[in-house]
Motif scaffolding. Structure first.
Motif, PDB file in Angstrom:
ATOM      1  N   ASP A   1       0.652  -0.855  -0.188  1.00 57.06           N
ATOM      2  CA  ASP A   1       0.040   0.397   0.405  1.00 57.06           C
ATOM      3  C   ASP A   1       0.785   1.249  -0.212  1.00 57.06           C
ATOM      4  N   PRO A   2       1.085   2.120  -0.761  1.00 60.24           N
ATOM      5  CA  PRO A   2       1.537   3.273  -0.810  1.00 60.24           C
ATOM      6  C   PRO A   2       1.736   4.242  -0.260  1.00 60.24           C
ATOM      7  N   ALA A   3       0.020   3.977   0.744  1.00 61.50           N
ATOM      8  CA  ALA A   3       0.049   5.058   1.589  1.00 61.50           C
ATOM      9  C   ALA A   3       0.941   4.583   3.053  1.00 61.50           C
ATOM     10  N   ARG A   4       1.606   3.324   3.210  1.00 61.04           N
ATOM     11  CA  ARG A   4       2.325   2.707   4.480  1.00 61.04           C
ATOM     12  C   ARG A   4       3.766   2.593   3.698  1.00 61.04           C
ATOM     13  N   THR A   5       4.246   2.889   3.074  1.00 61.11           N
ATOM     14  CA  THR A   5       5.471   2.694   2.572  1.00 61.11           C
ATOM     15  C   THR A   5       6.040   3.751   3.880  1.00 61.11           C
ATOM     16  N   PHE A   6       7.582   3.330   4.103  1.00 63.46           N
ATOM     17  CA  PHE A   6       8.549   4.131   4.733  1.00 63.46           C
ATOM     18  C   PHE A   6       8.722   5.713   4.249  1.00 63.46           C
ATOM     19  N   ALA A   7       8.251   5.711   2.679  1.00 60.37           N
ATOM     20  CA  ALA A   7       8.661   7.210   2.548  1.00 60.37           C
ATOM     21  C   ALA A   7       7.224   8.462   2.887  1.00 60.37           C
ATOM     22  N   ALA A   8       6.096   7.281   2.816  1.00 58.41           N
ATOM     23  CA  ALA A   8       4.818   8.127   3.110  1.00 58.41           C
ATOM     24  C   ALA A   8       4.915   8.393   4.289  1.00 58.41           C
ATOM     25  N   VAL A   9       5.492   7.560   5.234  1.00 61.17           N
ATOM     26  CA  VAL A   9       4.658   7.288   6.452  1.00 61.17           C
ATOM     27  C   VAL A   9       6.386   8.436   7.086  1.00 61.17           C
ATOM     28  N   MET A  10       7.066   8.547   6.920  1.00 66.62           N
ATOM     29  CA  MET A  10       8.635   9.374   8.123  1.00 66.62           C
ATOM     30  C   MET A  10       8.841  10.122   6.184  1.00 66.62           C
ATOM     31  N   LYS A  11       8.412  10.703   5.933  1.00 62.70           N
ATOM     32  CA  LYS A  11       8.456  12.079   4.979  1.00 62.70           C
ATOM     33  C   LYS A  11      10.355  12.488   4.924  1.00 62.70           C
ATOM     34  N   PRO A  12      11.076  11.245   4.588  1.00 64.69           N
ATOM     35  CA  PRO A  12      12.006  11.334   4.857  1.00 64.69           C
ATOM     36  C   PRO A  12      12.542  12.415   3.810  1.00 64.69           C
ATOM     37  N   PRO A  13      14.371  12.924   3.954  1.00 56.80           N
ATOM     38  CA  PRO A  13      14.483  14.077   2.830  1.00 56.80           C
ATOM     39  C   PRO A  13      15.126  12.736   2.016  1.00 56.80           C
ATOM     40  N   ALA A  14      15.127  13.773   0.223  1.00 61.38           N
ATOM     41  CA  ALA A  14      15.281  12.702  -0.690  1.00 61.38           C
ATOM     42  C   ALA A  14      17.038  11.982  -0.536  1.00 61.38           C
ATOM     43  N   ALA A  15      18.054  13.002   0.057  1.00 63.85           N
ATOM     44  CA  ALA A  15      19.002  12.284   0.459  1.00 63.85           C
ATOM     45  C   ALA A  15      18.939  11.070   1.265  1.00 63.85           C
ATOM     46  N   VAL A  16      17.974  11.115   1.954  1.00 61.91           N
ATOM     47  CA  VAL A  16      18.211   9.567   2.832  1.00 61.91           C
ATOM     48  C   VAL A  16      17.230   8.426   2.642  1.00 61.91           C
ATOM     49  N   GLN A  17      16.332   8.845   2.019  1.00 62.36           N
ATOM     50  CA  GLN A  17      15.406   7.835   1.236  1.00 62.36           C
ATOM     51  C   GLN A  17      16.380   7.362  -0.248  1.00 62.36           C
ATOM     52  N   ASN A  18      17.395   8.240  -0.797  1.00 62.93           N
ATOM     53  CA  ASN A  18      18.006   8.183  -2.055  1.00 62.93           C
ATOM     54  C   ASN A  18      18.846   5.988  -1.176  1.00 62.93           C
TER      55      ASN A  18
ATOM     56  N   CYS B   1      19.645  -0.352   0.752  1.00 63.17           N
ATOM     57  CA  CYS B   1      18.543  -1.340   1.143  1.00 63.17           C
ATOM     58  C   CYS B   1      17.520  -2.283   0.294  1.00 63.17           C
ATOM     59  N   PHE B   2      16.549  -1.656  -0.197  1.00 62.06           N
ATOM     60  CA  PHE B   2      15.756  -2.258  -0.935  1.00 62.06           C
ATOM     61  C   PHE B   2      15.757  -3.216  -1.575  1.00 62.06           C
ATOM     62  N   ASP B   3      16.945  -3.723  -1.522  1.00 63.36           N
ATOM     63  CA  ASP B   3      16.448  -5.260  -3.383  1.00 63.36           C
ATOM     64  C   ASP B   3      16.271  -6.217  -1.958  1.00 63.36           C
ATOM     65  N   CYS B   4      16.833  -6.240  -0.175  1.00 61.80           N
ATOM     66  CA  CYS B   4      16.685  -7.604   0.362  1.00 61.80           C
ATOM     67  C   CYS B   4      15.093  -6.351   2.052  1.00 61.80           C
ATOM     68  N   HIS B   5      15.121  -5.481   1.718  1.00 65.39           N
ATOM     69  CA  HIS B   5      14.592  -4.551   2.539  1.00 65.39           C
ATOM     70  C   HIS B   5      13.069  -4.370   1.844  1.00 65.39           C
ATOM     71  N   SER B   6      12.696  -4.351   1.097  1.00 67.39           N
ATOM     72  CA  SER B   6      11.165  -3.982   1.011  1.00 67.39           C
ATOM     73  C   SER B   6      10.679  -5.040  -0.237  1.00 67.39           C
ATOM     74  N   ASN B   7       9.617  -4.257  -0.644  1.00 69.61           N
ATOM     75  CA  ASN B   7       8.544  -5.699  -1.418  1.00 69.61           C
ATOM     76  C   ASN B   7       9.094  -5.042  -3.314  1.00 69.61           C
ATOM     77  N   GLU B   8       9.718  -4.377  -3.289  1.00 72.64           N
ATOM     78  CA  GLU B   8      10.244  -3.487  -4.995  1.00 72.64           C
ATOM     79  C   GLU B   8      11.587  -3.749  -5.101  1.00 72.64           C
TER      80      GLU B   8
ATOM     81  N   SER C   1       8.473  -1.294   2.166  1.00 72.58           N
ATOM     82  CA  SER C   1       7.550  -1.385   1.492  1.00 72.58           C
ATOM     83  C   SER C   1       6.441  -1.176   2.454  1.00 72.58           C
ATOM     84  N   GLU C   2       6.520  -1.898   3.600  1.00 74.05           N
ATOM     85  CA  GLU C   2       5.075  -2.168   4.737  1.00 74.05           C
ATOM     86  C   GLU C   2       5.551  -1.480   6.171  1.00 74.05           C
ATOM     87  N   TRP C   3       6.004   0.175   6.290  1.00 71.96           N
ATOM     88  CA  TRP C   3       6.922   0.414   7.093  1.00 71.96           C
ATOM     89  C   TRP C   3       5.950   0.332   8.088  1.00 71.96           C
TER      90      TRP C   3
END
Ligand code: HEC
Length: 151
Positions: free
Chosen positions: A28-45, A51-58, A88-90
């Motif tokens: 659910d796009p509303a429940r991802t790390f990015a949606a919930v925490m609204k991190p700065p782009a540098a952190v998200q990047n 990390c995403f290859d092992c710690h996300s659904n992407e 992805s399931e923050w």
């Protein structure tokens, strides 16, 4: 020659052995790390590339995730990685607010102590290598997030 044939037969047969699934579940796009925490782009990047290859659904599954026996540890790492932290399931099922502040502390610690990303992963994915500045970016953001919203 016989030995070689045997080896080829074994290599073919193990492809049918059960292994953790190679899937990217819907999230659910509303429940991802990015949606919930609204991190700065540098952190998200940083998380996205390291990390995403092992710690996300992407997960971007590499070709060797389809070739046993190499596929076994690779798939297991994604399965276990998602269990610990899933960007992805923050929000966990049923949660409406983020409360797992200790997960953020664990993330900073793993990055600072260089236990994550797993060493073989860096080696195969040079874009995942974190610089001292990247580590600092992550931990500073974690500290600020906890100070402002957590506990
Ligand atoms: C190649 C796959 C892989 C990558 C890439 C990866 N992890 Fe992990 N991660 C794992 C696995 C597997 C576990 C579970 C380890 C265990 O069960 O002991 C884990 C566990 C963790 C944990 C919980 C356990 C602990 O050490 O505190 C944290 C936090 C963590 N990872 C953070 C990260 C961060 C942050 C990144 C990116 C900078 C990252 N990981 C990249 C596979 C990965």
């Amino acid at each position: 020659m016989k030995k070689l044939l045997l080896l080829a037969a074994v290599a073919a047969l193990i492809q049918f052995a059960p292994a953790p699934p190679k899937t990217n579940p819907q999230s659910d796009p509303a429940r991802t790390f990015a949606a919930v925490m609204k991190p700065p782009a540098a952190v998200q990047n940083i998380f996205h590339r390291a990390c995403f290859d092992c710690h996300s659904n992407e997960t971007i599954w590499p070709w060797y995730a389809s070739v046993a026996p190499v596929s076994w540890p690779v798939r297991k790492h994604v399965e276990d990685g998602r269990k610990h932290i899933n960007f992805s399931e923050w929000l966990k099922p049923g949660e409406t607010n983020f409360t797992a502040w200790s997960d953020l502390e664990d993330i900073c610690k793993a990055v600072r102590e260089k236990t994550m990303p797993l060493p073989y992963y860096d080696w195969l994915h040079p874009q995942a290598k974190l610089s001292a500045a990247d580590r600092q970016t992550v931990c500073q953001w974690v500290d600020t997030a906890i100070a402002h919203q957590g506990k």
